[in-house]
Scaffold this motif. Structure first.
Motif, short mmCIF file in Angstrom:
data_model
loop_
_atom_site.label_atom_id
_atom_site.label_comp_id
_atom_site.label_asym_id
_atom_site.label_seq_id
_atom_site.Cartn_x
_atom_site.Cartn_y
_atom_site.Cartn_z
N ARG B 91 3.90 -8.10 0.01
CA ARG B 91 4.65 -7.10 0.77
C ARG B 91 6.06 -6.94 0.19
NH1 ARG B 91 4.42 -8.41 6.96
NH2 ARG B 91 5.54 -6.46 7.11
N ASN B 94 5.66 -4.81 -2.77
CA ASN B 94 5.45 -3.43 -2.35
C ASN B 94 6.76 -2.73 -2.06
OD1 ASN B 94 2.83 -2.66 -2.42
ND2 ASN B 94 2.31 -3.40 -0.39
N GLU B 98 8.65 0.37 -3.84
CA GLU B 98 9.02 1.50 -3.00
C GLU B 98 10.51 1.84 -3.14
OE1 GLU B 98 7.88 0.77 1.08
OE2 GLU B 98 9.74 1.70 1.73
N ARG B 104 6.18 -0.44 -10.98
CA ARG B 104 4.88 -1.10 -10.82
C ARG B 104 4.33 -1.60 -12.16
NH1 ARG B 104 1.31 -3.87 -10.54
NH2 ARG B 104 -0.69 -3.74 -9.44
N ILE B 174 -1.23 -5.80 -2.48
CA ILE B 174 -1.17 -5.18 -3.81
C ILE B 174 -1.44 -6.27 -4.83
CG2 ILE B 174 1.35 -5.46 -3.97
CD1 ILE B 174 1.45 -2.87 -5.53
N ASP B 305 2.73 -0.37 2.07
CA ASP B 305 2.24 0.59 1.10
C ASP B 305 3.37 0.92 0.13
OD1 ASP B 305 1.24 2.73 -0.26
OD2 ASP B 305 1.17 4.10 1.45
N PRO B 306 3.13 0.74 -1.18
CA PRO B 306 4.23 0.99 -2.14
C PRO B 306 4.63 2.46 -2.22
CG PRO B 306 2.18 0.51 -3.28
CD PRO B 306 1.93 0.24 -1.84
#
Lengths: 54, 325
Positions: B91, B94, B98, B104, B174, B305-306
């Motif tokens: 997290r 992520n 973000e 990434r 992820i 959620d990225p």
């Protein structure tokens, strides 16, 4: 969220207030300030977390 | 936990042309400590471990690497860093993606399904004065702890870190490779926060005053936080000086409010701040309060959620506006 965080850590939430006042709304501005001053006078000054004089 | 499989995956990751090094865990030098391991290709992969003692977050090291000054695009090649990530770490990653902290494609993530980790303070209270490195494995809800050649069996609940009992996502969200089974997301638990909210204002004030008076302002909580990576910090600033250097209750309160609010909608609940705090402040209580608010007011969970937009940078017309008076 800041308000509820302060409330969580024991600060009266009435001490923080946010309002939208446009530059043309002089009357509203005066009202908001009068109201918050009145409220704060009722609560009195915060007795804790006072910065020590150096 | 299948350590053999982790080593295989790690070897495979390091065999890739674009991976510079791998960040994982290795045995610490004494007691129940583990150390971060930075393994370069062709280095010994066998030092890698994964056990319930691995209670630190490695995500911070990714940021430290990327913020080195003077690194050109060329110097960063081969550019990928492989990292061993548990649920909470994923997290954190992520949210890093973000917030555009790390792209990434700079990361190769080996996800590890986490069954919860051991609280350092609990295990050290149980086995004091252990100087030799100890080993811990998990079996059927018990920890098998090997200390100085002797084996002890301790029920898991007695040593499990408190935060792991409220963990939402034990399986990474992820990853490039996942080790272990996918575990289902767990329900929300904010009972202790709700119970504290219900206390009268004066009691809460007294509680936090007592807690904040202990703070020595070492800033360990800030420095260890995977969410803190800006080079300019209001806490270090001398002009303007937002905060005095003295460690008294009023300045400490200000510091903690700044620190906590900085995590509004960003805290991923890894509990690193609380783990490193030398004074045992209940910092996660503040952080989880904000987490609860973010969930209840905006139905937002950080680091899920990225591609999501971070909470405090977005506005929706249906957002609650009770704070505007």
């Amino acid at each position: 969220m800041l308000r509820s965080l302060l409330e969580f850590s024991g600060i009266n939430p009435l001490r923080l207030r946010m309002s939208w006042v446009s530059a043309s709304e002089g009357k509203k501005f005066a009202d908001v300030i009068t109201e918050i001053t009145k409220e704060l006078q009722e609560i009195g000054p915060q007795q804790s977390y006072i910065r020590e004089a150096v | 936990m299948n350590v053999q499989k982790l080593k295989e995956e790690a070897a495979r990751a390091l065999g890739r042309k674009d991976v510079k090094y791998l960040i994982g865990y290795k045995k610490g030098s004494y007691g129940f400590r583990v150390s971060p391991a930075f393994i370069e290709p062709k280095e010994d992969i066998d030092q890698l471990i994964m056990s319930p003692l691995c209670n630190m977050s490695l995500v911070k090291y990714v940021m430290m690497e990327e913020t080195l000054p003077g690194l050109t695009e060329q110097a960063l090649k081969p550019s990928k860093i492989a990292i061993v990530a548990r649920g909470c770490d994923s997290r954190a990653i992520n949210l890093l993606i973000e917030e555009k902290g790390v792209p990434r494609d700079r990361l190769y993530i080996i996800g590890v399904s986490c069954q919860g980790v051991i609280d350092q303070r609990k295990i050290e209270a149980r086995f004091p004065q252990v100087t030799e490195p100890a080993e811990v494995t998990e079996e059927n809800g018990n920890y098998i702890i090997t200390v100085q050649g002797q084996s002890h069996t301790v029920p898991k609940e007695e040593l499990l870190a408190e935060l792991c009992t409220v963990c939402r996502y034990p399986t990474p969200l992820i990853y490039d490779k996942l080790i272990g089974d996918k575990l289902a997301a767990r329900p929300f638990h904010y009972d202790e926060i709700a119970a504290f909210e219900a206390l009268p204002l004066e009691e809460r004030l007294a509680y936090w005053q007592q807690q904040f008076s202990k703070c020595v302002r070492c800033y360990a909580c800030r420095n260890v936080c995977p969410r803190w990576y800006s080079t300019i910090c209001s806490l270090d600033s001398l002009s303007p000086q937002w905060l005095r250097r003295s460690a008294d209750t009023s300045e400490n309160f200000m510091f903690q409010i700044i620190r906590t609010f900085h995590l509004a909608g960003r805290c991923i609940g890894c509990g690193e701040c609380e783990r490193v705090c030398p004074m045992n402040l209940p910092l996660m209580k503040l952080n989880r309060k904000l987490e609860k608010d973010a969930k209840e007011l905006f139905n937002y969970e950080s680091g899920k959620d990225p591609k999501a937009k971070s909470l405090l940078t977005t506005f929706h017309t249906e957002d609650p506006q009770g704070f505007i008076l």
